[in-house]
Design an enzyme around this catalytic site. Structure first.
Site, mmCIF file in Angstrom:
data_model
loop_
_atom_site.group_PDB
_atom_site.id
_atom_site.type_symbol
_atom_site.label_atom_id
_atom_site.label_comp_id
_atom_site.label_asym_id
_atom_site.label_seq_id
_atom_site.Cartn_x
_atom_site.Cartn_y
_atom_site.Cartn_z
ATOM 1 N N ARG A 24 0.823 -1.218 0.000
ATOM 2 C CA ARG A 24 0.000 0.000 0.000
ATOM 3 C C ARG A 24 0.856 1.267 0.000
ATOM 4 O O ARG A 24 0.498 2.269 0.626
ATOM 5 C CB ARG A 24 -0.965 0.025 1.192
ATOM 6 C CG ARG A 24 -2.002 -1.080 1.197
ATOM 7 C CD ARG A 24 -3.113 -0.776 0.183
ATOM 8 N NE ARG A 24 -4.282 -1.573 0.462
ATOM 9 C CZ ARG A 24 -5.397 -1.102 1.031
ATOM 10 N NH1 ARG A 24 -5.511 0.146 1.360
ATOM 11 N NH2 ARG A 24 -6.408 -1.903 1.250
ATOM 12 N N ARG A 28 -3.401 7.200 0.723
ATOM 13 C CA ARG A 28 -3.848 8.456 1.336
ATOM 14 C C ARG A 28 -2.842 9.127 2.258
ATOM 15 O O ARG A 28 -2.986 10.308 2.570
ATOM 16 C CB ARG A 28 -5.152 8.209 2.105
ATOM 17 C CG ARG A 28 -6.345 8.068 1.191
ATOM 18 C CD ARG A 28 -7.527 7.493 1.932
ATOM 19 N NE ARG A 28 -7.203 6.146 2.389
ATOM 20 C CZ ARG A 28 -8.056 5.333 3.004
ATOM 21 N NH1 ARG A 28 -9.276 5.739 3.266
ATOM 22 N NH2 ARG A 28 -7.674 4.135 3.365
ATOM 23 N N ARG A 37 -6.282 11.889 -6.248
ATOM 24 C CA ARG A 37 -7.495 11.175 -5.853
ATOM 25 C C ARG A 37 -8.706 12.107 -5.845
ATOM 26 O O ARG A 37 -9.817 11.690 -6.209
ATOM 27 C CB ARG A 37 -7.275 10.559 -4.462
ATOM 28 C CG ARG A 37 -8.441 9.801 -3.857
ATOM 29 C CD ARG A 37 -8.695 8.502 -4.569
ATOM 30 N NE ARG A 37 -9.925 7.883 -4.094
ATOM 31 C CZ ARG A 37 -11.139 8.160 -4.553
ATOM 32 N NH1 ARG A 37 -11.301 9.057 -5.508
ATOM 33 N NH2 ARG A 37 -12.196 7.541 -4.082
ATOM 34 N N ASP A 74 -6.980 -2.405 -7.251
ATOM 35 C CA ASP A 74 -7.541 -2.980 -6.032
ATOM 36 C C ASP A 74 -7.881 -4.443 -6.289
ATOM 37 O O ASP A 74 -8.108 -4.832 -7.437
ATOM 38 C CB ASP A 74 -8.807 -2.228 -5.592
ATOM 39 C CG ASP A 74 -9.136 -2.522 -4.130
ATOM 40 O OD1 ASP A 74 -8.538 -1.889 -3.252
ATOM 41 O OD2 ASP A 74 -9.939 -3.437 -3.871
ATOM 42 N N TYR A 150 -15.201 -11.282 0.452
ATOM 43 C CA TYR A 150 -15.872 -10.014 0.137
ATOM 44 C C TYR A 150 -17.119 -10.247 -0.702
ATOM 45 O O TYR A 150 -18.130 -9.561 -0.538
ATOM 46 C CB TYR A 150 -14.914 -9.067 -0.595
ATOM 47 C CG TYR A 150 -13.876 -8.457 0.327
ATOM 48 C CD1 TYR A 150 -14.220 -7.385 1.157
ATOM 49 C CD2 TYR A 150 -12.583 -8.949 0.389
ATOM 50 C CE1 TYR A 150 -13.281 -6.819 2.015
ATOM 51 C CE2 TYR A 150 -11.647 -8.404 1.249
ATOM 52 C CZ TYR A 150 -11.995 -7.336 2.059
ATOM 53 O OH TYR A 150 -11.093 -6.782 2.911
HETATM 54 O O1 CP3 Z 1 -0.191 -1.265 -2.551
HETATM 55 C C1 CP3 Z 1 -0.470 -0.328 -3.335
HETATM 56 O O2 CP3 Z 1 0.023 0.806 -3.232
HETATM 57 C C2 CP3 Z 1 -1.337 -0.656 -4.541
HETATM 58 C C3 CP3 Z 1 -2.727 -0.442 -4.377
HETATM 59 C C4 CP3 Z 1 -3.627 -1.342 -3.547
HETATM 60 C C5 CP3 Z 1 -4.882 -0.856 -3.067
HETATM 61 N N1 CP3 Z 1 -5.547 -1.912 -2.514
HETATM 62 C C6 CP3 Z 1 -5.372 0.530 -3.202
HETATM 63 C C7 CP3 Z 1 -6.452 1.030 -2.323
HETATM 64 C C8 CP3 Z 1 -3.527 -2.700 -3.182
HETATM 65 C C9 CP3 Z 1 -2.390 -3.669 -3.384
HETATM 66 C C10 CP3 Z 1 -4.763 -3.049 -2.547
HETATM 67 C C11 CP3 Z 1 -5.061 -4.425 -2.078
HETATM 68 C C12 CP3 Z 1 -6.295 -4.672 -1.302
HETATM 69 N N2 CP3 Z 1 -7.521 -4.062 -1.430
HETATM 70 C C13 CP3 Z 1 -6.412 -5.699 -0.328
HETATM 71 C C14 CP3 Z 1 -5.320 -6.682 0.037
HETATM 72 C C15 CP3 Z 1 -4.305 -6.095 0.966
HETATM 73 C C16 CP3 Z 1 -4.793 -5.848 2.358
HETATM 74 O O3 CP3 Z 1 -4.776 -4.676 2.765
HETATM 75 O O4 CP3 Z 1 -5.132 -6.820 3.049
HETATM 76 C C17 CP3 Z 1 -7.729 -5.642 0.183
HETATM 77 C C18 CP3 Z 1 -8.303 -6.534 1.261
HETATM 78 C C19 CP3 Z 1 -8.420 -4.607 -0.533
HETATM 79 C C20 CP3 Z 1 -9.855 -4.219 -0.406
HETATM 80 C C21 CP3 Z 1 -9.989 -2.779 -0.024
HETATM 81 N N3 CP3 Z 1 -9.776 -1.698 -0.870
HETATM 82 C C22 CP3 Z 1 -10.349 -2.273 1.248
HETATM 83 C C23 CP3 Z 1 -10.652 -3.120 2.475
HETATM 84 C C24 CP3 Z 1 -10.367 -0.874 1.129
HETATM 85 C C25 CP3 Z 1 -10.815 0.108 2.179
HETATM 86 C C26 CP3 Z 1 -9.808 0.245 3.254
HETATM 87 C C27 CP3 Z 1 -9.001 1.480 3.046
HETATM 88 O O5 CP3 Z 1 -7.768 1.425 3.207
HETATM 89 O O6 CP3 Z 1 -9.635 2.503 2.758
HETATM 90 C C28 CP3 Z 1 -9.970 -0.541 -0.191
HETATM 91 C C29 CP3 Z 1 -9.812 0.828 -0.766
HETATM 92 C C30 CP3 Z 1 -8.433 1.192 -1.244
HETATM 93 N N4 CP3 Z 1 -7.644 0.397 -2.038
HETATM 94 C C31 CP3 Z 1 -7.756 2.432 -1.021
HETATM 95 C C32 CP3 Z 1 -6.511 2.328 -1.691
HETATM 96 C C33 CP3 Z 1 -5.444 3.379 -1.775
HETATM 97 C C34 CP3 Z 1 -8.293 3.614 -0.253
HETATM 98 C C35 CP3 Z 1 -9.429 4.278 -0.974
HETATM 99 C C36 CP3 Z 1 -9.168 5.706 -1.439
HETATM 100 O O7 CP3 Z 1 -8.015 6.147 -1.649
HETATM 101 O O8 CP3 Z 1 -10.168 6.422 -1.619
#
Ligand code: CP3
Length: 345
Positions: A24, A28, A37, A74, A150
């Site tokens: 990640r 943010r 974003r 994602d 999910y």
């Molecule tokens: O690693 C990176 O920089 C690449 C991008 C990436 C995102 N999600 C961007 C994201 C990666 C590799 C993921 C993987 C992901 N997404 C997982 C597996 C890794 C883990 O954390 O266990 C899972 C379970 C998800 C599902 C997901 N997407 C959730 C639970 C959420 C909400 C939680 C949160 O952090 O807000 C997201 C949204 C998300 N995916 C964001 C980002 C940057 C935040 C949303 C935003 O910026 O508006």
């Protein structure tokens, strides 16, 4: 060797100091990310806009000189591409129209996946074109079990009880969903490799909710099948991240198709150095909250992990993703600590 230190470690080498990237790493906590974003309200639309996804993928490389970029996307783009309704509610995380019973699997189809996810592949091509050749480009996908979690719950959950109940009571129909997801993930990762991904990571973020007796069938085997098929077709290294499985991680160690195992924060670096690292390259496992704390706690913990694992096949990373409250300066400091580390010092 192309794509630098990370690829060398995934292909069997060793580096002192080890390569470093952070799960990640785009997100943010970076003001530059928030700025891009803010130009798109829908998170999925943001993921599907290649120039924006490319820009935020490159931001942490430019700012911190990390050894790998992970494509900005994602794990939930796969259910979206299969035809399930997916959306991100502001401040609430992901939402999906939940799968209620096997009759609904018929609504899911792989036919349109390549077309639907073409913007992700376009972002990979554009990223590879501007990424220095000594930096690896990583593709990724959710592992089938985590995606099923999910898809069945309709979002996040504390324990994924509905998903587990389905798997235990109706393993045949749960198996059909897992099979469909194996095929879909192979398609998606194959296209990512063709678009320029040097290696791929499988996130089984919720494997840890399963008892050991169910892990092989629903986590180890589906990930192994994906890795096998990808390696047959593309010879691409696969990193497996079965989060929070505890000592059951020994099951994944036996799978020769995994080029590396990503280790969560809960597993001791000393134990994995003895039990896993002689067999497979490791990645991990700094607590993301250490990166929020910074200062001497961060320094001591990063050095402890390096002293335990840095002499073997190792990629420095976190045990889970960076959290939004992380000060960017702490990331810069961490990279400095890793690059300045010497064994025995
Ligand atoms: O690693 C990176 O920089 C690449 C991008 C990436 C995102 N999600 C961007 C994201 C990666 C590799 C993921 C993987 C992901 N997404 C997982 C597996 C890794 C883990 O954390 O266990 C899972 C379970 C998800 C599902 C997901 N997407 C959730 C639970 C959420 C909400 C939680 C949160 O952090 O807000 C997201 C949204 C998300 N995916 C964001 C980002 C940057 C935040 C949303 C935003 O910026 O508006």
């Amino acid at each position: 060797m192309t794509a630098g230190k990370l690829m060398a470690v995934l292909r069997g080498g060793r580096f002192v100091p080890p390569p470093v990237w952070l799960m990640r790493q785009a997100g943010r906590y970076l003001p530059a990310y928030r700025k891009v974003r803010a130009t798109t309200s829908s998170f999925l639309e943001f993921c599907y806009t290649p120039d924006k996804a490319t820009e935020v993928t490159l931001q942490p490389i430019r700012r911190f000189d990390l050894d790998a970029a992970i494509i900005f996307s994602d794990i939930l783009v796969v259910p979206d591409a299969l035809g399930q309704k997916v959306w991100f509610a502001e401040g609430e995380g992901p939402k999906l129209e939940p799968l209620k019973d096997p009759a609904e699997f018929g609504k899911l189809s792989r036919a349109r996946l390549p077309e639907h996810l073409a913007p992700v592949y376009a972002a990979l091509r554009a990223t590879r074109a501007s990424l220095p050749s000594n930096k690896a480009l990583l593709g990724f996908a959710g592992a089938p079990f985590t995606l099923a979690c999910y898809m069945i719950e309709g979002g996040g959950s504390r324990d994924f009880a509905m998903t587990k109940r389905w798997a235990y009571q109706h393993p045949e129909s749960f198996g059909l969903l897992i099979d469909l997801l194996v095929d879909a993930v192979v398609d998606h990762l194959g296209h990512q490799v063709e678009a320029g991904a040097d290696a791929v990571q499988l996130f089984d973020s919720w494997a840890g909710v399963l008892p050991e007796s169910e892990l092989f069938r629903w986590s180890v085997q589906p990930m192994q099948r994906i890795a096998q098929r990808l390696r047959e077709k593309h010879d691409v290294p696969v990193i497996a991240f079965p989060r929070a499985v505890g000592p059951a991680i020994l099951m994944y160690r036996r799978i020769t198709e995994f080029a590396a195992l990503s280790i969560d924060t809960g597993i001791g670096a000393h134990w994995v150095a003895n039990e896993l690292q002689p067999h497979v390259a490791l990645q991990g496992n700094l607590d993301p909250i250490m990166l929020v704390a910074g200062g001497r706690a961060l320094e001591a913990e990063a050095r402890r992990i390096l002293n335990k694992l840095g002499g073997g096949r190792f990629v420095f990373n976190l045990g889970h993703g960076i959290v939004p409250q992380t000060p960017p300066d702490h990331v810069a400091r961490l990279v400095e600590i890793v690059r300045g580390w010497k064994p025995g010092a």
